[in-house]
Design a protein around this motif. Sequence first.
Motif, mmCIF file in Angstrom:
data_model
loop_
_atom_site.group_PDB
_atom_site.id
_atom_site.type_symbol
_atom_site.label_atom_id
_atom_site.label_comp_id
_atom_site.label_asym_id
_atom_site.label_seq_id
_atom_site.Cartn_x
_atom_site.Cartn_y
_atom_site.Cartn_z
ATOM 1 N N GLY A 49 43.089 40.149 43.132
ATOM 2 C CA GLY A 49 42.324 41.202 43.781
ATOM 3 C C GLY A 49 42.946 41.763 45.041
ATOM 4 O O GLY A 49 42.252 42.358 45.859
ATOM 5 N N VAL A 91 40.199 44.427 46.319
ATOM 6 C CA VAL A 91 39.289 44.968 45.305
ATOM 7 C C VAL A 91 37.860 44.628 45.693
ATOM 8 O O VAL A 91 37.534 43.461 45.932
ATOM 9 C CB VAL A 91 39.622 44.401 43.914
ATOM 10 N N GLY A 94 35.619 41.460 44.668
ATOM 11 C CA GLY A 94 36.524 40.399 44.250
ATOM 12 C C GLY A 94 36.310 39.096 44.977
ATOM 13 O O GLY A 94 36.971 38.105 44.699
ATOM 14 N N LEU A 130 39.256 48.711 47.183
ATOM 15 C CA LEU A 130 39.558 49.388 45.924
ATOM 16 C C LEU A 130 38.454 49.135 44.906
ATOM 17 O O LEU A 130 37.869 48.041 44.859
ATOM 18 C CB LEU A 130 40.892 48.896 45.368
ATOM 19 N N VAL A 131 38.192 50.113 44.076
ATOM 20 C CA VAL A 131 37.214 49.957 42.999
ATOM 21 C C VAL A 131 37.739 49.002 41.946
ATOM 22 O O VAL A 131 37.002 48.194 41.373
ATOM 23 C CB VAL A 131 36.880 51.329 42.375
ATOM 24 N N GLU A 132 39.028 49.091 41.668
ATOM 25 C CA GLU A 132 39.651 48.193 40.689
ATOM 26 C C GLU A 132 41.078 47.914 41.127
ATOM 27 O O GLU A 132 41.633 48.618 41.985
ATOM 28 C CB GLU A 132 39.651 48.825 39.298
ATOM 29 N N ALA A 133 41.648 46.880 40.544
ATOM 30 C CA ALA A 133 43.017 46.515 40.895
ATOM 31 C C ALA A 133 43.971 47.634 40.496
ATOM 32 O O ALA A 133 43.826 48.227 39.419
ATOM 33 C CB ALA A 133 43.415 45.223 40.192
#
Length: 223
Positions: A49, A91, A94, A130-133
């Motif tokens: 993450g 992330v 995470g 971040l929303v996603e990695a």
Amino acid sequence: MTMGDGWATAVRDRLAPGRLLPLGSVAGAWLAERAARQVLGRAAAEVNGVAPGTVRIGAAGEATVPEPPFPVPPGGLPPGPLRIDAEFAAVAGGGPLPETAGEVRAALLAAATELGLAVTEVDLRVTDLLVEAPAPEPAGPPPGHPAPPTDDPVAVAVLRVPGVTALTNALGRPVHRTPGAVRVELAVAADHHPAEVAHAAHQAAEAAAEAGAAVTVLVMEVR
């Protein structure tokens, strides 16, 4: 940091070795900051993450470091404790940021120890959530070209040291001589400890150099 930013940073890092960092207790040996950043960045990227950002290494605190009994190369920090300043994006969701930061700090310290750097301080800064990695960035530019073959006795002796993959010429000739001193640039295999290889290379260079010459070893790349 976007993929484009990461590529631009990689290009700048390839072009500029950065400061020369003292390799722990190895007298007369330094590691290019660029090489250290690459290894530390990979270590931080392994934390789940986390998207690593800028990494810088410099002298720690304001402690007075005594003058070493050997020459410090231009751009080199004198032997003493070091500090890592690192940025990373995390992330969202995470895990708690303090725990994530603790994992990043531990990863950086472990990697620094493997390199042979005497790091005593790590300062971290979270730059984004971040929303996603992020997707993996493209591979950076290829390693610099090794120095051309030479029959210099110091070069020949250093190239025989296990873990030395090549001599380099990032700062000039791979074996640079001045009155009473010899400086050697080299690359170290990624599966070897840079400090141990530098120590062995230093001994080999001393044995092959002119009697009484002060030897400096610069590890410019870890491949």
